[in-house]
Design a protein around this motif. Structure first.
Motif, PDB file in Angstrom:
ATOM      1  N   ASP A   1       0.829  -1.209   0.000  1.00 36.62           N
ATOM      2  CA  ASP A   1       0.000   0.000   0.000  1.00 36.62           C
ATOM      3  C   ASP A   1       0.861   1.255   0.000  1.00 36.62           C
ATOM      4  OD1 ASP A   1      -2.291  -1.516   0.059  1.00 36.62           O
ATOM      5  OD2 ASP A   1      -2.677  -1.219   2.193  1.00 36.62           O
ATOM      6  N   ILE A   2       0.427   2.243  -0.761  1.00 35.77           N
ATOM      7  CA  ILE A   2       1.073   3.554  -0.783  1.00 35.77           C
ATOM      8  C   ILE A   2       0.149   4.481  -0.001  1.00 35.77           C
ATOM      9  CG2 ILE A   2       1.820   5.484  -2.228  1.00 35.77           C
ATOM     10  CD1 ILE A   2       2.266   3.424  -4.481  1.00 35.77           C
ATOM     11  N   THR A   3       0.655   5.059   1.056  1.00 32.33           N
ATOM     12  CA  THR A   3      -0.174   5.871   1.935  1.00 32.33           C
ATOM     13  C   THR A   3      -0.091   7.342   1.562  1.00 32.33           C
ATOM     14  OG1 THR A   3       0.181   4.298   3.739  1.00 32.33           O
ATOM     15  CG2 THR A   3      -0.583   6.502   4.348  1.00 32.33           C
ATOM     16  N   VAL A   4      -1.239   7.944   1.280  1.00 29.51           N
ATOM     17  CA  VAL A   4      -1.323   9.393   1.086  1.00 29.51           C
ATOM     18  C   VAL A   4      -1.648   9.971   2.457  1.00 29.51           C
ATOM     19  CG1 VAL A   4      -2.542  11.286  -0.034  1.00 29.51           C
ATOM     20  CG2 VAL A   4      -2.117   9.172  -1.291  1.00 29.51           C
ATOM     21  N   SER A   5      -0.829  10.904   2.917  1.00 28.68           N
ATOM     22  CA  SER A   5      -1.020  11.507   4.237  1.00 28.68           C
ATOM     23  C   SER A   5      -1.324  12.993   4.095  1.00 28.68           C
ATOM     24  CB  SER A   5       0.245  11.368   5.082  1.00 28.68           C
ATOM     25  OG  SER A   5       0.572  10.022   5.262  1.00 28.68           O
ATOM     26  N   LEU A   6      -2.103  13.494   5.006  1.00 31.99           N
ATOM     27  CA  LEU A   6      -2.379  14.924   5.115  1.00 31.99           C
ATOM     28  C   LEU A   6      -1.830  15.350   6.467  1.00 31.99           C
ATOM     29  CD1 LEU A   6      -3.696  17.395   3.842  1.00 31.99           C
ATOM     30  CD2 LEU A   6      -5.874  16.690   4.830  1.00 31.99           C
ATOM     31  N   THR A   7      -0.750  16.125   6.460  1.00 24.98           N
ATOM     32  CA  THR A   7      -0.030  16.450   7.687  1.00 24.98           C
ATOM     33  C   THR A   7       0.011  17.965   7.873  1.00 24.98           C
ATOM     34  OG1 THR A   7       1.352  14.499   7.363  1.00 24.98           O
ATOM     35  CG2 THR A   7       2.161  16.165   8.910  1.00 24.98           C
ATOM     36  N   GLN A   8      -0.441  18.412   9.053  1.00 25.86           N
ATOM     37  CA  GLN A   8      -0.435  19.838   9.347  1.00 25.86           C
ATOM     38  C   GLN A   8       0.980  20.387   9.356  1.00 25.86           C
ATOM     39  OE1 GLN A   8      -2.125  20.990  13.114  1.00 25.86           O
ATOM     40  NE2 GLN A   8      -1.845  23.158  12.718  1.00 25.86           N
ATOM     41  N   THR A   9       1.121  21.588   8.813  1.00 24.46           N
ATOM     42  CA  THR A   9       2.402  22.286   8.844  1.00 24.46           C
ATOM     43  C   THR A   9       2.231  23.542   9.692  1.00 24.46           C
ATOM     44  OG1 THR A   9       1.859  23.484   6.823  1.00 24.46           O
ATOM     45  CG2 THR A   9       3.128  21.450   6.588  1.00 24.46           C
ATOM     46  N   GLU A  10       3.323  24.065  10.157  1.00 16.34           N
ATOM     47  CA  GLU A  10       3.267  25.283  10.965  1.00 16.34           C
ATOM     48  C   GLU A  10       2.996  26.468  10.049  1.00 16.34           C
ATOM     49  OE1 GLU A  10       5.888  27.555  14.379  1.00 16.34           O
ATOM     50  OE2 GLU A  10       6.550  25.646  13.582  1.00 16.34           O
ATOM     51  N   SER A  11       1.937  27.215  10.356  1.00 13.82           N
ATOM     52  CA  SER A  11       1.582  28.350   9.488  1.00 13.82           C
ATOM     53  C   SER A  11       2.118  29.645  10.043  1.00 13.82           C
ATOM     54  CB  SER A  11       0.076  28.432   9.337  1.00 13.82           C
ATOM     55  OG  SER A  11      -0.560  28.525  10.590  1.00 13.82           O
TER      56      SER A  11
END
Length: 181
Positions: free
Chosen positions: A171-181
């Protein structure tokens, strides 16, 4: 000096110290409570991906768009997947990412089998990029995932041990990761 005089001097000094210490505590003060109120947090999530049925040859390969049959070193394959984004938060920024390397389960084992992955992201509104904000809440995103099987080289990548094997891309995992704004 006798013991009685020494005791009187010590008692006097202690009394002066006590009076001086009391003087430093004589100040006015006050306090008040501030109502903390409610604070609600935002959200960040991806729905389960819905993907094309199989891999196809990517742009730059012979047979672009044709279903993948038997890959060889130098091939690039692709697959499109869509998913919904949930992104709420006043100052929310997050990045869509996939791992650069992909892994395989092979039979028989092929130690030099190697591939890299990349992805591009497009929303239904035509926004292209991997950065997500609360403006993307509810957007449907299409990820075009590409996997490159590099041409074999002296670094022992995709050499003869990769011929005629059955390999399953993990499996290839697509991640949504918060970044510092």
């Amino acid at each position: 000096m006798n013991k009685l005089a020494k005791g009187a001097i010590a008692a006097g000094a202690a009394g002066i110290l006590l009076l001086g210490g009391l003087g430093t505590l004589a100040f006015w003060n006050d306090s008040t409570a501030v109502n903390g109120g409610n604070v609600t947090t935002g959200t960040l999530a991806l729905s389960d991906a819905v993907c094309d049925g199989g891999w196809v040859y990517a742009v730059g390969n012979a047979g672009v768009g044709a279903p993948v049959g038997l890959i060889v070193p130098g091939d690039t394959i692709s697959k499109e997947c869509t998913f919904a984004i949930t992104a709420t938060g006043d100052n929310l920024e997050a990045d869509l990412v996939i791992p650069a390397e992909v892994t395989f389960t092979s039979s028989p084992d092929a130690p030099t089998l190697n591939a890299t992955a990349s992805a591009t992201y497009t929303t239904a509104g035509g926004v292209t990029g991997a950065t997500v904000t609360s403006a993307n809440d509810g957007d449907i995103v299409t990820a075009t995932i590409k996997v490159v099987f590099p041409f074999g080289d002296a670094a022992l990548v995709n050499t003869n041990d990769t011929q005629g094997i059955l390999s399953t891309l993990d499996d290839i995992t697509v991640s949504l990761t918060q970044t510092e704004s």
